[in-house]
Design a protein around this motif. Sequence first.
Motif, PDB file in Angstrom:
ATOM      1  N   SER A 298      19.316  45.981  91.480  1.00 37.14           N
ATOM      2  CA  SER A 298      18.299  47.190  91.571  1.00 37.14           C
ATOM      3  C   SER A 298      16.976  46.467  91.087  1.00 37.14           C
ATOM      4  N   PHE A 299      16.893  45.606  90.372  1.00 37.13           N
ATOM      5  CA  PHE A 299      15.451  45.074  89.994  1.00 37.13           C
ATOM      6  C   PHE A 299      15.266  43.943  91.259  1.00 37.13           C
ATOM      7  N   GLN A 300      15.948  43.786  92.138  1.00 41.12           N
ATOM      8  CA  GLN A 300      15.607  43.041  93.353  1.00 41.12           C
ATOM      9  C   GLN A 300      15.795  41.511  92.946  1.00 41.12           C
ATOM     10  N   VAL A 301      16.752  41.361  91.888  1.00 40.16           N
ATOM     11  CA  VAL A 301      17.010  40.012  91.401  1.00 40.16           C
ATOM     12  C   VAL A 301      18.677  39.402  91.843  1.00 40.16           C
ATOM     13  N   THR A 302      18.322  38.133  92.451  1.00 45.26           N
ATOM     14  CA  THR A 302      19.637  37.729  92.761  1.00 45.26           C
ATOM     15  C   THR A 302      19.949  36.356  92.402  1.00 45.26           C
ATOM     16  N   SER A 303      18.983  35.846  91.587  1.00 44.23           N
ATOM     17  CA  SER A 303      19.457  34.445  90.921  1.00 44.23           C
ATOM     18  C   SER A 303      18.553  34.499  89.664  1.00 44.23           C
ATOM     19  N   GLY A 304      18.823  33.463  88.743  1.00 41.83           N
ATOM     20  CA  GLY A 304      18.122  33.499  87.368  1.00 41.83           C
ATOM     21  C   GLY A 304      16.512  33.433  87.672  1.00 41.83           C
ATOM     22  N   ALA A 305      16.029  34.381  86.976  1.00 45.25           N
ATOM     23  CA  ALA A 305      14.469  34.715  86.875  1.00 45.25           C
ATOM     24  C   ALA A 305      13.887  35.383  85.841  1.00 45.25           C
ATOM     25  N   THR A 306      12.944  35.354  85.632  1.00 46.85           N
ATOM     26  CA  THR A 306      12.067  35.913  84.427  1.00 46.85           C
ATOM     27  C   THR A 306      10.867  36.701  84.979  1.00 46.85           C
ATOM     28  N   GLY A 307      10.820  37.806  84.514  1.00 46.13           N
ATOM     29  CA  GLY A 307       9.365  38.722  85.026  1.00 46.13           C
ATOM     30  C   GLY A 307       8.904  39.658  84.039  1.00 46.13           C
TER      31      GLY A 307
END
Length: 787
Positions: A298-307
């Motif tokens: 739902s946050f449009q994240v599909t792999s490791g990330a930091t925002g």
Amino acid sequence: MGFRVVRPVGPALLLLVLLVTVLCRPDSSDYYDLLGVSKEATTREIRQAFKKLALTMHPDKNPGDPLAHDKFLRVNRAYEVLKDEDLRKKYDKYGEKGLDEQQGGRYESWNYYRYDFGIYDDDLEIITLDSGDFDAAVNSGEIWFINFYFPRCSHCHQLAPTWREFAKEMDGVIRIGAVNCGDNNYLCRRRGISSYPSLYIYRAGQTPEKFTMERTKEDLVRFSMQFITTGVTQLWQGNVFRELEAAFASSLSWLITFCFDTGDCLEPRTRQKLAGMLDGLVKVGWMDCTDQQQLCESFQVTSGATGLFPPDNALDQQDRILWLKTLDTKEIYSLVLNHLPDLELLTTDSFKDKLARHRWVVSFTFGGRSSASNEYKKLQAFLLNDHVQVGRVDCIADPALCQSLYVHKPCVAVFKGLGIQDFEIFHGKHVLYNIVAFARDSIRAHVTTLWPDIFPSDRKEPWLVDFFAPWCPPCRALLPELRKASIQLAGQIKFGTLDCTIHHNLCSMYNIQAYPTTMVFNDSSVHEYEGHHSAEGILEFIQDLVNPSVVILDPSSFTDRVRGRAEGIIWAVDFYAPWCGPCQALMPEWRRMARMLSGQILVGSLDCQHFQTFCRDQGVRAYPEIRLYTGSTKQPDRYMSYNGWHRDSQSLRVWALSALPRASVDLTPETFRSQVLAGQDHWVLDFYAPWCGPCQHFAPEFEVLARMLKGRVLAGKMDCQAHQQTCRSAGITAYPTLKFYLSQGTRKHEHSGEHINSRDADTIADIIRHRIEQQLPRLHSTMKDEL
């Protein structure tokens, strides 16, 4: 000491002025040139410069140069003077003639300067603290981990490489400091440091905690991380929207790291570090996307990330999210700070209104961005409990506003909520902990930055004005002392500062030749003061202005009042030169002594720099020359010189009182029985032994007491070495013992008397007067019964 009346310079100087000049004279640069530093140099910069010279100029490295020893002695003397705040003040004003010739007379071996001298001076991540900035640092609100070391301590040297690695690891997370206990012995003793190295964590308002684990980098990191108590929130379907909305409502951003089995995710320690570094600005959280896959999508994240999610962000507006492409703690910190909203912009239209309703810390900038301005974004969080707003003024966009406040370069100022004219500019080192400490002090103090339009030359209320130059280190050291004094004197006198590098004409009008020069405006005379630049010294000075204890003498008044003194009048006179170091040390003690002698001996001072010929005619050859002119008018020039080793107020007082005629009498066993025990007078007795040091110290105080009670109570002294049996029968077991024998009218005294446990004349006199007043009703009642 005394105050010298100085003629006003020009018609504008119509008020009472005190010159508290100690410090920086623009043309005294020899020692600075020797070390290759500017007058604005910090203690650390002076130490670094000297170390470089020591490694090349040391006689050990120049065995073939017969002048190497003398050359290095000169450089070493320059360092010894400039590293010491008090000596630096004297040198800046008076040059070398104001110094003890012994300074810099000894130096260490070359190996000492190579290996032991200033172990951490060259490490950017380690902040070397000394007595001047230690308290401001540890009370700023930041976490400090401090290494107290001694230069010759082998364990300190063994720890140094590990401490450097640890400092790099924790740089930006907490403050890493070092204190050289060889140079700052008093500071270390005051902090209870008894072994080296000693490692302590400091947090504002809390007891320091000592590190007692193994001195490894990992243990140091583990120990320090436990003090970063800012929480890292695990976000999941049940709390994520509630947590985000709560933070956004408080204008806080969210830094979220999304963790998958693969890909980049911030490790737990990095999250904790960032939470501490961004406390009050950004909330830090993480999601376990292997468990909360749908939520992460739902946050449009599909792999490791930091925002970084700003408060005004809608989750579907991906262009507002700052996606970070690094896992490095310091890089993330810098990127986040840079992305956060800038401080509130204040303009001419909003400035007066906002500053009249709240206290503000304002950063004045001249276009562009800097790492310092990013750091200032943290000020609001640090000052939240102090109810201080934080804003900025762009002097390029709003030049008229800055010019009206005489702001010509980037600076920080505290506005105290009383309008545009009540503010104070910060002149210290522009690091966060210094600015926080300044802001907290300034909003509680009553010191105002002045300019010509509001200068108090024609004000009715008294003002203390400090004329200074921002480049002058002693000037900067004086400013916090002014704040302390202003708090204690609130409502009695106002405090202001005037920057002579900006207001040249106004400073010239008042003949300002040295910095800092402090003047008190109140009436029409000008008084010069050479004493300690401390809050206590300022308070004593103001007290002395209200009720002067020392008479400022000149040749005319000396002739009239000292040489022409009446029979029985005694004068104590200090002949001094303002540049003389021992004279400066004597001055506050001289004033204290004068207050102690009030009503008994007149005390004066005479400036021999200003009246050189007169002092020479009086036979004054060295300073300070302390003389006691006794009470005989037949010999007006007769005096006793003080040759004592100690020049403290108590020693001087004892010496001066020795010239007064005795007010007490010596007693014998016979007079003790007939006059004290069987007599009808009140008596106070000092039982002493000639060999007893405390007895000798108390003797002049007893004479003061005898004079205070004269006419109501008789004073006697009993030598218990000569009359042991009498003293034993009186119950005397220690010396000195003070007893009061209260008369019972026609009855005899009780044999024992009343023991008084005090050695202060004022206290003893109060006790005795109270006893007499209590006895009067009983005595009248007894007489009535007998009649």
